[in-house]
Design an enzyme around this catalytic site. Structure first.
Site, PDB file in Angstrom:
ATOM      1  N   HIS A  70      -5.779  11.692  24.034  1.00  0.00           N
ATOM      2  CA  HIS A  70      -4.549  12.469  24.219  1.00  0.00           C
ATOM      3  C   HIS A  70      -4.457  13.608  23.209  1.00  0.00           C
ATOM      4  O   HIS A  70      -4.761  13.419  22.032  1.00  0.00           O
ATOM      5  CB  HIS A  70      -3.365  11.512  24.032  1.00  0.00           C
ATOM      6  CG  HIS A  70      -2.067  12.057  24.470  1.00  0.00           C
ATOM      7  ND1 HIS A  70      -1.035  12.294  23.598  1.00  0.00           N
ATOM      8  CD2 HIS A  70      -1.617  12.418  25.694  1.00  0.00           C
ATOM      9  CE1 HIS A  70       0.001  12.771  24.276  1.00  0.00           C
ATOM     10  NE2 HIS A  70      -0.327  12.848  25.546  1.00  0.00           N
ATOM     11  N   SER A  77      -3.161  13.573  32.510  1.00  0.00           N
ATOM     12  CA  SER A  77      -2.533  12.445  31.815  1.00  0.00           C
ATOM     13  C   SER A  77      -2.483  11.267  32.787  1.00  0.00           C
ATOM     14  O   SER A  77      -2.883  11.399  33.949  1.00  0.00           O
ATOM     15  CB  SER A  77      -1.154  12.820  31.273  1.00  0.00           C
ATOM     16  OG  SER A  77      -0.199  12.822  32.292  1.00  0.00           O
ATOM     17  N   ASP A 127       5.182  26.146  28.286  1.00  0.00           N
ATOM     18  CA  ASP A 127       4.461  24.874  28.166  1.00  0.00           C
ATOM     19  C   ASP A 127       5.273  23.776  28.834  1.00  0.00           C
ATOM     20  O   ASP A 127       6.352  23.425  28.352  1.00  0.00           O
ATOM     21  CB  ASP A 127       4.274  24.567  26.666  1.00  0.00           C
ATOM     22  CG  ASP A 127       3.564  23.242  26.429  1.00  0.00           C
ATOM     23  OD1 ASP A 127       2.840  22.790  27.318  1.00  0.00           O
ATOM     24  OD2 ASP A 127       3.734  22.690  25.326  1.00  0.00           O
ATOM     25  N   ALA A 157       5.341  20.005  31.461  1.00  0.00           N
ATOM     26  CA  ALA A 157       4.771  18.964  32.308  1.00  0.00           C
ATOM     27  C   ALA A 157       5.072  19.368  33.754  1.00  0.00           C
ATOM     28  O   ALA A 157       6.034  20.109  34.006  1.00  0.00           O
ATOM     29  CB  ALA A 157       5.422  17.629  31.991  1.00  0.00           C
ATOM     30  N   GLY A 185       9.528  29.680  25.104  1.00  0.00           N
ATOM     31  CA  GLY A 185       9.102  29.516  23.708  1.00  0.00           C
ATOM     32  C   GLY A 185      10.132  29.976  22.704  1.00  0.00           C
ATOM     33  O   GLY A 185      10.066  29.613  21.526  1.00  0.00           O
TER      34      GLY A 185
HETATM   35  P1  NAI Z   1      10.366  21.479  28.583  1.00  0.00           P
HETATM   36  O1  NAI Z   1      10.998  21.142  29.889  1.00  0.00           O
HETATM   37  O2  NAI Z   1      11.099  21.111  27.350  1.00  0.00           O
HETATM   38  O3  NAI Z   1      10.067  23.048  28.523  1.00  0.00           O
HETATM   39  C1  NAI Z   1       9.296  23.683  29.529  1.00  0.00           C
HETATM   40  C2  NAI Z   1       9.239  25.179  29.275  1.00  0.00           C
HETATM   41  O4  NAI Z   1      10.511  25.773  29.553  1.00  0.00           O
HETATM   42  C3  NAI Z   1       8.903  25.561  27.821  1.00  0.00           C
HETATM   43  O5  NAI Z   1       7.960  26.588  27.827  1.00  0.00           O
HETATM   44  C4  NAI Z   1      10.221  26.077  27.256  1.00  0.00           C
HETATM   45  O6  NAI Z   1      10.013  27.099  26.295  1.00  0.00           O
HETATM   46  C5  NAI Z   1      10.864  26.653  28.496  1.00  0.00           C
HETATM   47  N1  NAI Z   1      12.314  26.676  28.410  1.00  0.00           N
HETATM   48  C6  NAI Z   1      13.144  25.623  28.160  1.00  0.00           C
HETATM   49  N2  NAI Z   1      14.406  26.042  28.179  1.00  0.00           N
HETATM   50  C7  NAI Z   1      14.395  27.374  28.455  1.00  0.00           C
HETATM   51  C8  NAI Z   1      15.398  28.361  28.636  1.00  0.00           C
HETATM   52  N3  NAI Z   1      16.678  28.085  28.514  1.00  0.00           N
HETATM   53  N4  NAI Z   1      15.002  29.614  28.915  1.00  0.00           N
HETATM   54  C9  NAI Z   1      13.690  29.925  29.028  1.00  0.00           C
HETATM   55  N5  NAI Z   1      12.698  29.030  28.877  1.00  0.00           N
HETATM   56  C10 NAI Z   1      13.057  27.765  28.601  1.00  0.00           C
HETATM   57  O7  NAI Z   1       8.894  20.842  28.502  1.00  0.00           O
HETATM   58  P2  NAI Z   1       8.357  19.483  29.109  1.00  0.00           P
HETATM   59  O8  NAI Z   1       7.965  19.681  30.529  1.00  0.00           O
HETATM   60  O9  NAI Z   1       9.328  18.384  28.796  1.00  0.00           O
HETATM   61  O10 NAI Z   1       7.019  19.257  28.234  1.00  0.00           O
HETATM   62  C11 NAI Z   1       7.126  18.887  26.854  1.00  0.00           C
HETATM   63  C12 NAI Z   1       5.780  18.824  26.192  1.00  0.00           C
HETATM   64  O11 NAI Z   1       5.031  17.715  26.670  1.00  0.00           O
HETATM   65  C13 NAI Z   1       4.862  20.031  26.365  1.00  0.00           C
HETATM   66  O12 NAI Z   1       4.476  20.434  25.066  1.00  0.00           O
HETATM   67  C14 NAI Z   1       3.644  19.502  27.117  1.00  0.00           C
HETATM   68  O13 NAI Z   1       2.418  20.129  26.779  1.00  0.00           O
HETATM   69  C15 NAI Z   1       3.658  18.060  26.670  1.00  0.00           C
HETATM   70  N6  NAI Z   1       2.940  17.174  27.577  1.00  0.00           N
HETATM   71  C16 NAI Z   1       1.708  16.739  27.200  1.00  0.00           C
HETATM   72  C17 NAI Z   1       1.005  15.874  27.996  1.00  0.00           C
HETATM   73  C18 NAI Z   1      -0.352  15.414  27.588  1.00  0.00           C
HETATM   74  O14 NAI Z   1      -0.891  14.524  28.230  1.00  0.00           O
HETATM   75  N7  NAI Z   1      -0.959  15.968  26.570  1.00  0.00           N
HETATM   76  C19 NAI Z   1       1.544  15.379  29.277  1.00  0.00           C
HETATM   77  C20 NAI Z   1       2.836  15.949  29.605  1.00  0.00           C
HETATM   78  C21 NAI Z   1       3.515  16.798  28.773  1.00  0.00           C
END
Ligand code: NAI
Length: 349
Positions: free
Chosen positions: A116, A140, A174, A176, A306
């Site tokens: 991971h 994932s 970024d 999911a 971001g």
């Molecule tokens: P999230 O829903 O918190 O955010 C998604 C995107 O929306 C981000 O780019 C954020 O900057 C943007 N955003 C949020 N609010 C905003 C607004 N008001 N205006 C404009 N843009 C806005 O992210 P999520 O889907 O909960 O993912 C969280 C983290 O989990 C990520 O870093 C992802 O890489 C990680 N992840 C990692 C996995 C792995 O297996 N390595 C699997 C799934 C997720």
């Protein structure tokens, strides 16, 4: 409670090092986890240290991996992760991609047989900090139904993208490909709260508001999110020859075995297209225009991807990073892990 970024970094590094990774690798793991907490992505920060430590201690993350990089073409290559830390492998693979894109304009680098790798924003920002545009995707564990299906097949397969501007702003998108993370279901369960019916399905594949009946998550926007998570699995799984779809290993089952995951980085050097300065100038112009848009009712302003994470980071720098007490107590304790995760349940905690 609140801790400084420096203290948090040291605590995570010590724990991961004590669990069995070298100091160098433990430091990289801590870089990415501290980055996530500092941006407010707590689901991918210190909260996961105990899980990684348990997996390292049980052999499911190789302590001294035999990493290798095979440059398979002028602009592409495959990084073999030997089931070492996904954080380290993904970072080193991105280093290779950046170097190749500087030289050749574009690079596609896959990291295979990795564990991971956390919040993908970290890796794409490495490239944007060096004036590149980057996209990163990874697999994932299967916990999401395909659109119209009743059984989980894909993972929450995230997509991250970053681009530099000609000022101190950077776009970092970024996400999911699921409506909500599994952690949000667990949170609702622990508080005995209902969930919106758009998040998940029960054993029969019916949307459910009962957090205790959740059997699988739903993709974002129905068939569109389903298509995106399929694309991610093809690029980071099938393309790299690692298990795909429902064959992807579970995060919390058998912590003594390597996860054999895949991640793909695509890096583009704007200098080879419109030219770096024009590219960055136009990114800044785009952000200025977006920020000038009047907010709709209920919103204070329009944010770009971001932006809010970076605002949080600034506040945390001044006030310290918010960490749950139990997590802090674990980090300062002598324990490596408490056997909390192995085989516990379908998706564990
Ligand atoms: P999230 O829903 O918190 O955010 C998604 C995107 O929306 C981000 O780019 C954020 O900057 C943007 N955003 C949020 N609010 C905003 C607004 N008001 N205006 C404009 N843009 C806005 O992210 P999520 O889907 O909960 O993912 C969280 C983290 O989990 C990520 O870093 C992802 O890489 C990680 N992840 C990692 C996995 C792995 O297996 N390595 C699997 C799934 C997720």
């Amino acid at each position: 409670m609140k801790v400084s970024k420096t203290e948090l970094h040291q605590l995570i590094k010590n724990k991961i090092n004590k669990a069995g990774l070298s100091e160098e690798h433990a430091s990289i793991v801590s870089d990415v986890l501290t980055f996530a907490d500092a941006r407010g992505i707590h689901s991918h920060g210190a909260m996961r240290v105990e899980y990684y430590s348990e997996r390292i201690a049980k052999g499911g993350i190789t302590n001294n991996p035999k990493f290798s990089f095979d440059q398979t073409g002028p602009s592409c290559g495959v990084f073999e992760g030997d089931n070492g830390s996904g954080f380290v492998a993904a970072k080193l693979a991105m280093d290779h991609a950046i170097e190749m894109a500087k030289e050749n304009g574009v690079a596609v680098v896959g990291a295979r047989n990795i564990s991971h790798s956390g919040a993908l924003a970290y890796y794409v920002e490495m490239a944007a900090a060096q004036d590149m545009v980057a996209l990163s995707v990874c697999q994932s564990d299967p916990m999401v139904v395909p659109f119209g299906g009743s059984e989980p097949y894909f993972g929450t397969n995230p997509i991250a993208f970053a681009a530099p501007s000609n000022d101190d702003r950077m776009i970092t998108f970024d996400m999911a490909t699921t409506v909500q993370a599994w952690g949000k279901i667990l949170h609702a369960r622990s508080k005995k709260e209902a969930i919106p019916d758009s998040w998940a399905v029960d054993e029969e594949g019916n949307p459910t508001t009962d957090s205790t009946k959740v059997n699988a998550l739903l993709p974002i926007s129905g068939p569109k999110g389903y298509g995106l998570m399929m694309m991610v699995d093809i690029l980071s799984g099938i393309l790299l020859g690692v298990p795909f779809g429902k064959h992807v290993s579970s995060m919390y089952h058998d912590l003594s075995k390597g996860r054999e995951l895949g991640q793909l980085h695509i890096v583009i050097n704007p200098e080879f297209f419109i030219g770096l300065e024009t590219f960055k100038k136009n990114i800044s112009a785009m952000l200025d225009e977006i920020k000038a848009i009047a907010p709709s009712p209920g919103f204070k302003e329009v944010n770009y991807p971001g932006e809010r994470g970076r605002m949080r980071e600034k506040n945390y720098e001044a006030e310290g990073i918010e960490i749950v007490d139990d997590i802090y107590n674990y980090l300062v304790s002598d324990d490596i892990h408490y056997d909390r995760y192995d085989h516990k349940n379908k998706f564990a905690e």
